[in-house]
Design a protein around this motif. Structure first.
Motif, PDB file in Angstrom:
ATOM      1  N   VAL A   9       0.727  -1.211  -0.105  1.00  0.00           N
ATOM      2  CA  VAL A   9      -0.108  -0.109  -0.056  1.00  0.00           C
ATOM      3  C   VAL A   9       0.794   1.215   0.250  1.00  0.00           C
ATOM      4  CG1 VAL A   9      -1.969   1.418   0.989  1.00  0.00           C
ATOM      5  CG2 VAL A   9      -1.836  -1.476   1.305  1.00  0.00           C
ATOM      6  N   LEU A  10       0.904   2.018  -0.951  1.00  0.00           N
ATOM      7  CA  LEU A  10       1.952   3.382  -0.880  1.00  0.00           C
ATOM      8  C   LEU A  10      -0.018   4.697  -0.452  1.00  0.00           C
ATOM      9  CD1 LEU A  10       3.864   5.258  -1.228  1.00  0.00           C
ATOM     10  CD2 LEU A  10       3.279   5.344  -3.576  1.00  0.00           C
ATOM     11  N   ILE A  11       1.241   5.973   0.126  1.00  0.00           N
ATOM     12  CA  ILE A  11       0.096   6.945   0.543  1.00  0.00           C
ATOM     13  C   ILE A  11       1.271   8.376   0.722  1.00  0.00           C
ATOM     14  CG2 ILE A  11      -1.182   7.418   2.624  1.00  0.00           C
ATOM     15  CD1 ILE A  11      -0.798   4.706   4.711  1.00  0.00           C
ATOM     16  N   VAL A  12       0.069   9.113  -0.494  1.00  0.00           N
ATOM     17  CA  VAL A  12       0.335  10.131  -0.870  1.00  0.00           C
ATOM     18  C   VAL A  12       0.006  11.781  -0.239  1.00  0.00           C
ATOM     19  CG1 VAL A  12       1.231  11.342  -2.833  1.00  0.00           C
ATOM     20  CG2 VAL A  12       1.716   9.022  -2.818  1.00  0.00           C
ATOM     21  N   GLU A  13       1.062  11.462   1.000  1.00  0.00           N
ATOM     22  CA  GLU A  13       0.374  12.416   1.587  1.00  0.00           C
ATOM     23  C   GLU A  13       1.700  13.431   2.594  1.00  0.00           C
ATOM     24  OE1 GLU A  13      -1.200  15.018   4.293  1.00  0.00           O
ATOM     25  OE2 GLU A  13      -2.949  13.160   4.161  1.00  0.00           O
ATOM     26  N   ASP A  14       1.368  14.472   2.467  1.00  0.00           N
ATOM     27  CA  ASP A  14       2.766  15.693   2.440  1.00  0.00           C
ATOM     28  C   ASP A  14       2.132  16.071   4.019  1.00  0.00           C
ATOM     29  OD1 ASP A  14       0.704  17.646   2.817  1.00  0.00           O
ATOM     30  OD2 ASP A  14       1.389  18.384   0.522  1.00  0.00           O
ATOM     31  N   ASP A  15       1.300  15.250   4.942  1.00  0.00           N
ATOM     32  CA  ASP A  15       1.189  16.231   6.334  1.00  0.00           C
ATOM     33  C   ASP A  15       1.766  15.024   6.975  1.00  0.00           C
ATOM     34  OD1 ASP A  15       0.062  15.962   9.024  1.00  0.00           O
ATOM     35  OD2 ASP A  15      -1.092  17.840   7.856  1.00  0.00           O
ATOM     36  N   LYS A  16       2.649  14.953   7.692  1.00  0.00           N
ATOM     37  CA  LYS A  16       3.247  14.126   8.501  1.00  0.00           C
ATOM     38  C   LYS A  16       2.436  13.604   9.461  1.00  0.00           C
ATOM     39  CE  LYS A  16       7.607  12.740  10.678  1.00  0.00           C
ATOM     40  NZ  LYS A  16       8.853  13.573  12.299  1.00  0.00           N
ATOM     41  N   GLN A  18      -0.765  13.188   9.427  1.00  0.00           N
ATOM     42  CA  GLN A  18      -2.077  12.299   8.690  1.00  0.00           C
ATOM     43  C   GLN A  18      -1.138  11.356   7.590  1.00  0.00           C
ATOM     44  OE1 GLN A  18      -5.867  14.252   6.769  1.00  0.00           O
ATOM     45  NE2 GLN A  18      -4.177  16.769   7.489  1.00  0.00           N
ATOM     46  N   SER A  19      -0.225  11.364   7.397  1.00  0.00           N
ATOM     47  CA  SER A  19       0.415  10.165   6.755  1.00  0.00           C
ATOM     48  C   SER A  19       0.676   8.979   7.993  1.00  0.00           C
ATOM     49  CB  SER A  19       1.554  10.037   6.438  1.00  0.00           C
ATOM     50  OG  SER A  19       2.305   9.699   5.242  1.00  0.00           O
ATOM     51  N   GLU A  20       1.497   9.333   8.837  1.00  0.00           N
ATOM     52  CA  GLU A  20       1.631   7.936  10.603  1.00  0.00           C
ATOM     53  C   GLU A  20       0.111   7.347  10.701  1.00  0.00           C
ATOM     54  OE1 GLU A  20       3.862  10.297  13.358  1.00  0.00           O
ATOM     55  OE2 GLU A  20       5.998  10.301  11.791  1.00  0.00           O
ATOM     56  N   SER A  21      -0.873   8.471  11.134  1.00  0.00           N
ATOM     57  CA  SER A  21      -2.160   7.756  11.249  1.00  0.00           C
ATOM     58  C   SER A  21      -2.586   6.829  10.491  1.00  0.00           C
ATOM     59  CB  SER A  21      -3.518   9.487  11.413  1.00  0.00           C
ATOM     60  OG  SER A  21      -4.110   8.956  12.565  1.00  0.00           O
ATOM     61  N   LEU A  22      -2.675   7.328   9.405  1.00  0.00           N
ATOM     62  CA  LEU A  22      -3.155   6.669   8.070  1.00  0.00           C
ATOM     63  C   LEU A  22      -2.482   5.212   8.003  1.00  0.00           C
ATOM     64  CD1 LEU A  22      -5.461   6.282   5.608  1.00  0.00           C
ATOM     65  CD2 LEU A  22      -3.767   7.623   4.363  1.00  0.00           C
ATOM     66  N   SER A  23      -1.205   5.634   8.388  1.00  0.00           N
ATOM     67  CA  SER A  23      -0.431   4.014   7.802  1.00  0.00           C
ATOM     68  C   SER A  23      -1.113   3.106   9.428  1.00  0.00           C
ATOM     69  CB  SER A  23       1.172   4.435   8.297  1.00  0.00           C
ATOM     70  OG  SER A  23       1.373   4.946   6.856  1.00  0.00           O
ATOM     71  N   LYS A  24      -0.802   4.111  10.003  1.00  0.00           N
ATOM     72  CA  LYS A  24      -1.533   2.610  11.428  1.00  0.00           C
ATOM     73  C   LYS A  24      -2.773   1.994  11.251  1.00  0.00           C
ATOM     74  CE  LYS A  24       1.135   4.905  15.068  1.00  0.00           C
ATOM     75  NZ  LYS A  24       1.126   6.429  16.091  1.00  0.00           N
ATOM     76  N   MET A  25      -3.106   2.967  10.763  1.00  0.00           N
ATOM     77  CA  MET A  25      -4.760   2.107  10.332  1.00  0.00           C
ATOM     78  C   MET A  25      -4.779   1.177   9.213  1.00  0.00           C
ATOM     79  SD  MET A  25      -7.365   6.058   9.668  1.00  0.00           S
ATOM     80  CE  MET A  25      -7.403   7.529  11.286  1.00  0.00           C
ATOM     81  N   PHE A  88      -9.136   8.072  -3.027  1.00  0.00           N
ATOM     82  CA  PHE A  88      -8.373   9.887  -2.589  1.00  0.00           C
ATOM     83  C   PHE A  88      -9.007  10.011  -1.296  1.00  0.00           C
ATOM     84  CE2 PHE A  88      -8.408  10.125  -7.834  1.00  0.00           C
ATOM     85  CZ  PHE A  88      -7.307  10.655  -7.444  1.00  0.00           C
ATOM     86  N   LEU A  89      -8.168  11.236  -0.912  1.00  0.00           N
ATOM     87  CA  LEU A  89      -8.139  11.846   0.199  1.00  0.00           C
ATOM     88  C   LEU A  89      -8.099  13.212   0.053  1.00  0.00           C
ATOM     89  CD1 LEU A  89      -5.903   9.192   2.553  1.00  0.00           C
ATOM     90  CD2 LEU A  89      -8.177   8.857   2.502  1.00  0.00           C
ATOM     91  N   THR A  90      -8.682  13.849   0.760  1.00  0.00           N
ATOM     92  CA  THR A  90      -9.172  15.386   0.145  1.00  0.00           C
ATOM     93  C   THR A  90      -9.819  16.147   1.252  1.00  0.00           C
ATOM     94  OG1 THR A  90      -9.048  17.255  -1.165  1.00  0.00           O
ATOM     95  CG2 THR A  90     -11.153  15.147  -1.065  1.00  0.00           C
ATOM     96  N   ILE A  91     -10.095  17.564   1.306  1.00  0.00           N
ATOM     97  CA  ILE A  91     -11.220  18.085   1.582  1.00  0.00           C
ATOM     98  C   ILE A  91     -11.945  19.089   1.222  1.00  0.00           C
ATOM     99  CG2 ILE A  91      -9.344  17.831   4.250  1.00  0.00           C
ATOM    100  CD1 ILE A  91      -8.793  21.035   3.309  1.00  0.00           C
ATOM    101  N   ASN A  92     -11.963  18.514  -0.230  1.00  0.00           N
ATOM    102  CA  ASN A  92     -12.155  19.813  -1.053  1.00  0.00           C
ATOM    103  C   ASN A  92     -12.876  18.801  -2.533  1.00  0.00           C
ATOM    104  OD1 ASN A  92     -12.050  21.656  -3.847  1.00  0.00           O
ATOM    105  ND2 ASN A  92     -10.473  21.507  -4.096  1.00  0.00           N
ATOM    106  N   TYR A 117     -14.331   2.824   9.124  1.00  0.00           N
ATOM    107  CA  TYR A 117     -14.342   2.526   7.239  1.00  0.00           C
ATOM    108  C   TYR A 117     -12.643   2.492   6.763  1.00  0.00           C
ATOM    109  CZ  TYR A 117     -15.697   4.566   3.085  1.00  0.00           C
ATOM    110  OH  TYR A 117     -16.039   5.223   1.622  1.00  0.00           O
ATOM    111  N   ILE A 118     -12.018   3.398   7.500  1.00  0.00           N
ATOM    112  CA  ILE A 118     -10.795   3.243   6.116  1.00  0.00           C
ATOM    113  C   ILE A 118     -10.327   2.127   5.906  1.00  0.00           C
ATOM    114  CG2 ILE A 118      -7.982   3.402   6.098  1.00  0.00           C
ATOM    115  CD1 ILE A 118      -9.463   6.003   5.329  1.00  0.00           C
ATOM    116  N   GLN A 119     -10.213   0.777   7.726  1.00  0.00           N
ATOM    117  CA  GLN A 119     -10.063  -0.161   7.892  1.00  0.00           C
ATOM    118  C   GLN A 119     -10.986  -1.495   7.226  1.00  0.00           C
ATOM    119  OE1 GLN A 119     -10.224  -0.550  11.988  1.00  0.00           O
ATOM    120  NE2 GLN A 119      -8.029  -0.909  12.323  1.00  0.00           N
ATOM    121  N   THR A 120     -11.616  -1.316   7.195  1.00  0.00           N
ATOM    122  CA  THR A 120     -12.864  -1.859   5.923  1.00  0.00           C
ATOM    123  C   THR A 120     -12.642  -1.636   4.727  1.00  0.00           C
ATOM    124  OG1 THR A 120     -15.020  -1.251   8.114  1.00  0.00           O
ATOM    125  CG2 THR A 120     -15.231  -1.951   5.679  1.00  0.00           C
TER     126      THR A 120
END
Length: 251
Positions: A9-16, A18-25, A88-92, A117-120
């Motif tokens: 799985v590749l996570i492309v996120e420039d907020d450290k 959020q990247s770490e949190s999503l990686s753990k999920m 895709f992950l976004t606020i926009n 939700y992410i885990q599912t």
């Protein structure tokens, strides 16, 4: 497909954070998941070309000169990622329609997202319970929608309906309208797909989504689907064939 193989799985996120949190999920779903991260296009493309990624999580709002949607376009040009799952992950919400129609992402998730939700989502995409579903997702048709060539995955099509000079392709994501397209053209595109069967002069349905058949008149029935949305028509002429197909599937 070996369901016990390591999944990348590749996570492309420039907020450290959020990247770490999503990686753990993502990592918490299964030990056989290997999570990689990137903060920009250059890193993401280097990793994607070096490894074979099974699932991408792409932040739309990257800080470098290109956004996550443009990165997805680059990845889709790589032959090995033509059909790979993308989320895709976004606020926009700006790119949502393009993300589904042109890049064919699986999901467009608005932040903040929930861990469950992410885990599912990860479980569903990386470890499907039915390998036939996993195999069928590889099939797709290309249809012209509003002057764009749109890729529609076959296993997501519920039914197709002819409406005058157009056809409506009803999918789990929504409805695609192909103007000036005869039903026969879509039938030909689906000719090699055994899940589809004609139920009426104006309808072709995916038997995998059928929930029930209801009698309306002596000569006409309705086909209702597991998503609970619109129904298709079934004529007496096609009733025996579809009942036989359903019996074969249940057997």
């Amino acid at each position: 497909m070996n369901k016990d193989a390591l999944k990348w799985v590749l996570i492309v996120e420039d907020d450290k954070r959020q990247s770490e949190s999503l990686s753990k999920m993502v990592q918490s779903v299964a030990e056989r998941i290997n999570v990689l991260t990137a903060v920009n296009h250059r890193e993401a493309l280097e990793i994607a070309r070096r490894e074979h990624i099974d699932l991408f999580f792409l932040d739309i709002d990257l800080e470098d000169h290109e956004n996550g949607y443009e990165l997805a376009e680059h990845l889709r040009k790589e032959s090995k990622y033509e059909l790979t799952w993308m989320v895709f992950l976004t606020i926009n919400p700006k790119y949502e329609l393009k993300a589904y129609k042109k890049v064919h992402c699986y999901e467009y998730v608005m932040k903040p997202y929930k861990k469950e939700y992410i885990q599912t989502l990860v479980e569903r995409l990386l470890f499907p319970p039915n390998t036939k579903v996993e195999q069928s997702r590889q099939s797709f048709i290309m249809v012209e929608i509003e002057h764009l060539q749109v890729k529609i995955f076959v296993n997501e099509i519920i039914f197709v309906e002819a409406r005058g000079r157009s056809v409506e392709i009803v999918t789990v994501r929504g409805v695609y309208t192909a103007n000036y397209t005869p039903l026969k053209k879509i039938v030909n595109l689906l000719a090699c797909e055994t899940a589809f069967i004609k139920t009426h002069r104006s309808f072709v349905v995916n038997v995998n989504y059928i929930e029930s058949i209801r009698k309306v008149t002596n000569k006409q029935y309705e086909v209702h689907f597991i998503n609970g949305g619109r129904f298709a028509l079934l004529s007496v002429k096609h009733k025996e064939a579809i009942e036989r197909r359903l019996l074969e599937n249940n057997g």
